[in-house]
Scaffold this motif. Structure first.
Motif, PDB file in Angstrom:
ATOM      1  N   GLY A  53      36.633   4.655  26.025  1.00 38.59           N
ATOM      2  CA  GLY A  53      36.421   6.181  25.461  1.00 38.59           C
ATOM      3  C   GLY A  53      36.919   7.751  25.972  1.00 38.59           C
ATOM      4  N   GLY A  54      36.674   6.888  27.965  1.00 41.49           N
ATOM      5  CA  GLY A  54      36.840   8.464  28.977  1.00 41.49           C
ATOM      6  C   GLY A  54      36.820   7.849  29.887  1.00 41.49           C
ATOM      7  N   GLY A  55      37.134   9.100  31.056  1.00 38.44           N
ATOM      8  CA  GLY A  55      36.955   8.497  32.765  1.00 38.44           C
ATOM      9  C   GLY A  55      38.133   8.967  33.066  1.00 38.44           C
ATOM     10  N   LEU A  56      38.613   8.278  33.710  1.00 32.27           N
ATOM     11  CA  LEU A  56      39.306   8.342  35.127  1.00 32.27           C
ATOM     12  C   LEU A  56      40.365   7.580  34.495  1.00 32.27           C
ATOM     13  N   ARG A  57      41.777   8.847  34.096  1.00 29.99           N
ATOM     14  CA  ARG A  57      43.057   7.482  34.100  1.00 29.99           C
ATOM     15  C   ARG A  57      44.071   7.842  34.601  1.00 29.99           C
ATOM     16  N   LEU A  58      44.492   6.255  34.721  1.00 26.54           N
ATOM     17  CA  LEU A  58      44.948   6.039  36.162  1.00 26.54           C
ATOM     18  C   LEU A  58      46.845   7.077  35.934  1.00 26.54           C
ATOM     19  N   PHE A  59      47.382   7.998  34.499  1.00 25.39           N
ATOM     20  CA  PHE A  59      48.678   8.450  34.335  1.00 25.39           C
ATOM     21  C   PHE A  59      48.563   9.820  34.580  1.00 25.39           C
ATOM     22  N   ASP A  60      47.479  10.411  34.384  1.00 25.49           N
ATOM     23  CA  ASP A  60      47.134  11.740  34.106  1.00 25.49           C
ATOM     24  C   ASP A  60      47.727  12.486  34.992  1.00 25.49           C
ATOM     25  N   GLY A  61      48.057  13.871  34.981  1.00 26.86           N
ATOM     26  CA  GLY A  61      48.341  14.703  36.077  1.00 26.86           C
ATOM     27  C   GLY A  61      49.836  14.385  36.642  1.00 26.86           C
ATOM     28  N   PRO A  62      50.031  15.763  37.172  1.00 25.40           N
ATOM     29  CA  PRO A  62      52.206  15.596  37.909  1.00 25.40           C
ATOM     30  C   PRO A  62      51.627  15.022  39.060  1.00 25.40           C
ATOM     31  N   ALA A  63      50.805  14.189  40.354  1.00 28.56           N
ATOM     32  CA  ALA A  63      51.157  13.181  40.603  1.00 28.56           C
ATOM     33  C   ALA A  63      52.489  12.149  40.147  1.00 28.56           C
ATOM     34  N   ALA A  64      51.697  11.573  38.843  1.00 20.23           N
ATOM     35  CA  ALA A  64      52.530  10.394  38.446  1.00 20.23           C
ATOM     36  C   ALA A  64      53.375  10.505  37.317  1.00 20.23           C
ATOM     37  N   ALA A  65      53.790  12.401  36.508  1.00 24.36           N
ATOM     38  CA  ALA A  65      54.272  12.761  35.996  1.00 24.36           C
ATOM     39  C   ALA A  65      55.777  12.327  36.095  1.00 24.36           C
ATOM     40  N   GLY A  66      56.741  12.713  35.132  1.00 22.57           N
ATOM     41  CA  GLY A  66      57.338  12.559  35.299  1.00 22.57           C
ATOM     42  C   GLY A  66      58.378  10.795  34.560  1.00 22.57           C
ATOM     43  N   PRO A  67      59.597  10.929  33.808  1.00 26.54           N
ATOM     44  CA  PRO A  67      60.257   9.496  33.770  1.00 26.54           C
ATOM     45  C   PRO A  67      60.485   8.946  34.447  1.00 26.54           C
ATOM     46  N   ARG A  68      59.860   7.387  34.814  1.00 30.08           N
ATOM     47  CA  ARG A  68      60.657   6.327  35.460  1.00 30.08           C
ATOM     48  C   ARG A  68      60.868   5.705  34.418  1.00 30.08           C
ATOM     49  N   ALA A  69      61.384   4.635  34.827  1.00 35.56           N
ATOM     50  CA  ALA A  69      62.207   3.140  34.384  1.00 35.56           C
ATOM     51  C   ALA A  69      61.729   2.641  35.480  1.00 35.56           C
ATOM     52  N   LEU A  70      60.370   1.006  34.897  1.00 36.01           N
ATOM     53  CA  LEU A  70      60.221  -0.214  35.390  1.00 36.01           C
ATOM     54  C   LEU A  70      60.730  -1.287  34.960  1.00 36.01           C
ATOM     55  N   GLU A  71      61.265  -2.425  35.301  1.00 38.32           N
ATOM     56  CA  GLU A  71      61.173  -3.365  35.009  1.00 38.32           C
ATOM     57  C   GLU A  71      60.268  -4.449  34.788  1.00 38.32           C
TER      58      GLU A  71
ATOM     59  N   SER B 268      41.744  -0.145  31.061  1.00 31.85           N
ATOM     60  CA  SER B 268      41.160  -0.529  29.649  1.00 31.85           C
ATOM     61  C   SER B 268      42.150  -0.442  28.760  1.00 31.85           C
ATOM     62  N   LEU B 269      42.195  -0.869  27.226  1.00 31.21           N
ATOM     63  CA  LEU B 269      43.096  -0.504  26.628  1.00 31.21           C
ATOM     64  C   LEU B 269      43.571   0.522  26.435  1.00 31.21           C
ATOM     65  N   ASP B 270      42.722   1.530  26.771  1.00 28.78           N
ATOM     66  CA  ASP B 270      43.532   2.765  26.147  1.00 28.78           C
ATOM     67  C   ASP B 270      43.166   3.903  27.584  1.00 28.78           C
ATOM     68  N   GLY B 271      43.021   3.363  28.657  1.00 25.19           N
ATOM     69  CA  GLY B 271      44.263   3.670  30.162  1.00 25.19           C
ATOM     70  C   GLY B 271      43.061   4.213  30.733  1.00 25.19           C
ATOM     71  N   TYR B 272      42.176   3.795  31.289  1.00 22.44           N
ATOM     72  CA  TYR B 272      41.138   3.878  31.431  1.00 22.44           C
ATOM     73  C   TYR B 272      41.056   3.103  32.744  1.00 22.44           C
ATOM     74  N   VAL B 273      41.211   3.200  34.087  1.00 22.92           N
ATOM     75  CA  VAL B 273      40.777   2.627  35.535  1.00 22.92           C
ATOM     76  C   VAL B 273      39.129   2.746  35.925  1.00 22.92           C
TER      77      VAL B 273
END
Length: 205
Positions: A168-186, A10-15
């Protein structure tokens, strides 16, 4: 071979919406994430159905099907999707299910097999790579499984289909420590259609 993660978001980041369960696999209010897929000709072909829209979205879905030689998913995604997929799941490829509970291999119609892997994300990916041959391995979900592979640096390309809806709520893709940290994408491509904006990124090695 490329390891991909391909998800509608979704536009607000939920899968997925809140309250995911066996009877509510997408969660509350998540219909916009999936409704656009179900009318595509390429999706309907995989369900053994005729008709459907032949458009750019359908072409992208067909390209994903054709390029994917094996799939990895979490146990929750398998359990919430199994009834919907039925005896002829759309994958038509080996699927490796991450789980803590051993289970015999399930052989379905159309070439889909479900192998239950209890030795973690690396073992599941190794098995999927061996089964995929020259085709891609897709980390299908859910959010927790994709985050584990993102956190381990095991995903080569991230494909996001951004649906013009706010959950407006649910499961976000990028929440949590497993997906945290700076990542550069092409950035690889951006394709906009009336149904979704299709984004493709590569993680530089």
């Amino acid at each position: 071979m490329t390891v991909t993660a391909d998800l509608a978001i979704s536009l607000d980041g939920y899968v997925a919406g809140p309250n995911v369960s066996l009877d509510n696999p997408g969660g509350d209010g998540a219909e916009p994430l999936f409704e656009w897929i179900h009318g595509l000709a390429s999706w309907r072909e995989r369900q053994g159905l005729a008709g459907g829209a032949e458009n750019r979205d359908s072409e992208l879905m067909r390209e994903w099907f054709d390029a994917t030689g094996a799939v990895v998913m979490g146990r929750t995604m398998y359990e919430t999707g199994a009834d919907f997929w039925g005896e002829d799941p759309p994958f038509r490829a080996p699927v490796f299910v991450l789980t803590h509970r051993p289970h015999p291999v399930l052989v379905k119609q159309g070439g889909t097999t479900f192998t239950f892997v209890t030795d973690g994300v690396h073992d599941a990916l190794d098995r999927a790579r061996a089964a995929a041959g020259d085709r891609n391995v897709d980390i299908a979900g859910g959010a927790s499984t994709v985050r584990q592979y993102l956190g381990a640096g095991l995903i080569d390309e991230l494909h996001l289909h951004v649906v013009p809806a706010l959950l407006g709520g649910g499961l976000r893709l990028f929440d949590g420590p497993a997906a945290a940290g700076p990542r550069a994408l092409e950035p690889l491509s951006v394709i906009h259609t009336p149904l979704a904006t299709h984004l493709k990124y590569r993680f530089p090695k």
